[in-house]
Design an enzyme around this catalytic site. Structure first.
Site, PDB file in Angstrom:
ATOM      1  N   GLU A 124     -25.575  51.035  33.146  1.00  0.00           N
ATOM      2  CA  GLU A 124     -26.719  51.508  33.922  1.00  0.00           C
ATOM      3  C   GLU A 124     -27.738  50.399  34.159  1.00  0.00           C
ATOM      4  O   GLU A 124     -28.957  50.590  34.022  1.00  0.00           O
ATOM      5  CB  GLU A 124     -27.360  52.720  33.243  1.00  0.00           C
ATOM      6  CG  GLU A 124     -26.397  53.899  33.130  1.00  0.00           C
ATOM      7  CD  GLU A 124     -27.052  55.178  32.648  1.00  0.00           C
ATOM      8  OE1 GLU A 124     -28.133  55.096  32.043  1.00  0.00           O
ATOM      9  OE2 GLU A 124     -26.489  56.258  32.895  1.00  0.00           O
ATOM     10  N   GLU A 272     -19.437  59.049  32.834  1.00  0.00           N
ATOM     11  CA  GLU A 272     -20.011  60.018  31.899  1.00  0.00           C
ATOM     12  C   GLU A 272     -20.349  61.295  32.645  1.00  0.00           C
ATOM     13  O   GLU A 272     -20.899  61.256  33.750  1.00  0.00           O
ATOM     14  CB  GLU A 272     -21.318  59.502  31.277  1.00  0.00           C
ATOM     15  CG  GLU A 272     -21.186  58.340  30.330  1.00  0.00           C
ATOM     16  CD  GLU A 272     -22.531  57.939  29.736  1.00  0.00           C
ATOM     17  OE1 GLU A 272     -22.583  56.885  29.103  1.00  0.00           O
ATOM     18  OE2 GLU A 272     -23.532  58.677  29.927  1.00  0.00           O
TER      19      GLU A 272
END
Length: 517
Positions: A124, A272
């Protein structure tokens, strides 16, 4: 009307061309598991790998390249995803020798007996908007290229290099056809990244959580829509595509965003996704029933034969990793951060879940009925947890009082809350005061595990600060069409989100998207 018809034809051509490209590649639909290790009570890696195999997972993703775990995965049939951690990105980007060393130590030492199939560079990265974070933006794609150069030098061609990103890379997500990347990253990062992924036939890895946009507006967004439970169909007004669940909407917003930059064929992979099995009092919908429902329906969708894909890309396999294997008790932030696990720390399942997607619902045990699907309305206090180390509790108290803003003025000698002179009483007041003052800036009631929420008024001889949720919710629901929040990020997964971020809410009668996730 003619303009819309032209747009529709472009979309149709995009979809048909995508099908031709993707149908040539065989991609496994077996479900993967994210194996995080931020807990002090978790089973050993050896026991963990046995648990993962017994769960019949097809893949496992770790947040580093731990040699013990990679050694234990040798000889298994599990496809493995490893990670270059954020702090290594800039060094590797500027030094091919360091990239070669990383591949030598973390790939060649285990490959091919350990079936490493993905190397994810960073985690991220585009969610960090500090000066240091923006340096990572600059170095991300060069680091990915260096790692791939090392793999090619050893004639390794079955390991894909990618990077997992959060939904905050998008500036617009609803309706899905409006999907657009953030303007600050399009030229600097997204175009080079998509060019790399397209040229190497790799995946756009995305962390995508329908729980978060639903939980931000649970009174007007359909929970069934978020849980794949049917009952609502949304038609995109531009593409005319039909949506029956929130995940497909979120994924397709990425597909449309990539297409607008000229990248119609970059494959998606879900790095995810999941649903929390518990959380704080002020976190609606975080319960075992919803977590089981979401993940069971997710598995059913992603393992379907023939594959379902999304409305924008029907019939395509989307490699998917569920977050996460365990509840991890050393994560900071709100309560949900510690409750995404499929397993308790003792290795027992939180709920039954067949990762193969073959079992019938009639064979599963009864789930506890959800009790928090509606937002809690009432007072909440943040008090000292019971049974904690008093010296460490004192450190947490000092932290809360050290932030200033009058947090602990009432605890000074002679003031209204000085007595009783008790560490626990003072800490409870300080935690409640701190949380009440700074909650809107991202503060949570955790304090490294020394604080818990309660609906029981701890006040005796003096007034305790509290959170009044009915007022907060009323203010949110009365707000304008576009919401803008600045909030402190939380420590979720293996890499801390320590910087502040901005999340945009785009509200409609059907959806609210919280772009951080």
């Amino acid at each position: 009307m003619d303009e819309h018809r032209g747009i529709h034809m472009d979309f149709l051509a995009l979809f048909l061309f995508s099908l031709l490209v993707f149908s040539n590649a065989e991609i496994s639909s077996k479900i993967g598991i994210n194996y995080g290790r931020l807990g002090n009570n978790l089973p050993s890696p050896n026991n963990t790998i046995e648990l993962i195999k017994n769960m019949k997972a097809g893949r496992v993703k770790i947040y580093d390249a731990n040699p013990e775990i990679l050694g234990l995965l040798s000889g298994t049939k599990l496809q493995v995803s490893i990670m270059v951690t954020n702090e290594l990105i800039s060094s590797i980007a500027s030094n091919q020798a360091l990239a070669d060393q990383w591949v030598r130590e973390n790939v060649l030492a285990h490959y091919p007996s350990t079936m490493i199939r993905y190397i994810l560079v960073g985690n991220e990265v585009l969610s960090y908007n500090t000066s240091q974070g923006q340096q990572l933006w600059h170095d991300l794609v060069p680091a990915m290229a260096q790692i791939r150069n090392s793999l090619r030098a050893h004639n390794i061609r079955n390991i894909k290099v990618g990077t997992p990103l959060a939904m905050d890379v998008l500036e617009s997500t609803f309706p899905p056809s409006s999907g657009t990347f953030r303007s600050d990253i399009i030229d600097r990062v997204m175009v080079p990244l998509l060019h790399f992924l397209d040229g190497t036939r790799s995946f756009f890895f995305i962390d995508v959580y329908p729980y978060f946009p639903w939980s931000q507006n649970p009174t007007t967004m359909s929970l069934d829509f978020a849980l794949f439970s049917g009952g609502l169909t949304y038609i995109d007004p531009v593409s005319r595509l039909r949506y029956t669940n929130l995940l497909d909407q979120m994924l397709d917003s990425l597909i449309f965003a990539m297409a607008k930059l000229g990248f119609d064929n970059v494959k998606l992979a879900i790095a995810e996704t999941g649903w929390p099995n518990a959380g704080d009092i002020d976190q609606p919908g975080a319960n075992i029933y919803n977590a089981a429902t979401y993940n069971r329906n997710l598995v059913k969708k992603m393992t379907a034969k023939p594959p379902l894909g999304t409305p924008a890309r029907p019939g395509l396999v989307i490699p998917t990793f569920i977050f996460s294997l365990y509840d991890e008790n050393q994560k900071g932030g709100q309560g949900t951060e510690r409750h995404w696990g499929l397993l308790h720390p003792n290795g027992r399942p939180v709920y039954e879940l067949d990762l193969t997607g073959r079992s019938e619902s009639s064979h599963r045990g009864r789930l506890p009925e959800p009790e928090n699907n509606r937002p809690y309305q009432g007072n909440i206090w943040c008090v000292a947890a019971s049974g904690v180390n008093l010296l460490e509790l004192d450190s947490a108290l000092r932290y809360a009082c050290g932030e200033g803003n009058g947090t602990c003025d009432a605890l000074e000698p002679g003031k209204e809350c000085y007595e009783p002179v008790s560490l626990t009483a003072h800490a409870s007041y300080a935690f409640s005061s701190f949380w009440a003052k700074f909650r809107d800036s991202g503060a949570t009631c955790f304090f490294n595990g020394f604080a818990v929420q309660t609906t029981r008024d701890p006040s005796k001889d003096f007034f305790f600060p509290r959170i009044q949720l009915q007022f907060f919710l009323a203010m949110v629901l009365a707000s304008s069409r576009v919401f803008h929040f600045e909030d402190a990020s939380v420590d979720r997964k293996e890499v801390a989100w320590s910087s502040k971020f901005t999340g945009n809410f785009s509200r409609s009668p059907f959806q609210i998207y919280f772009l951080k996730y």
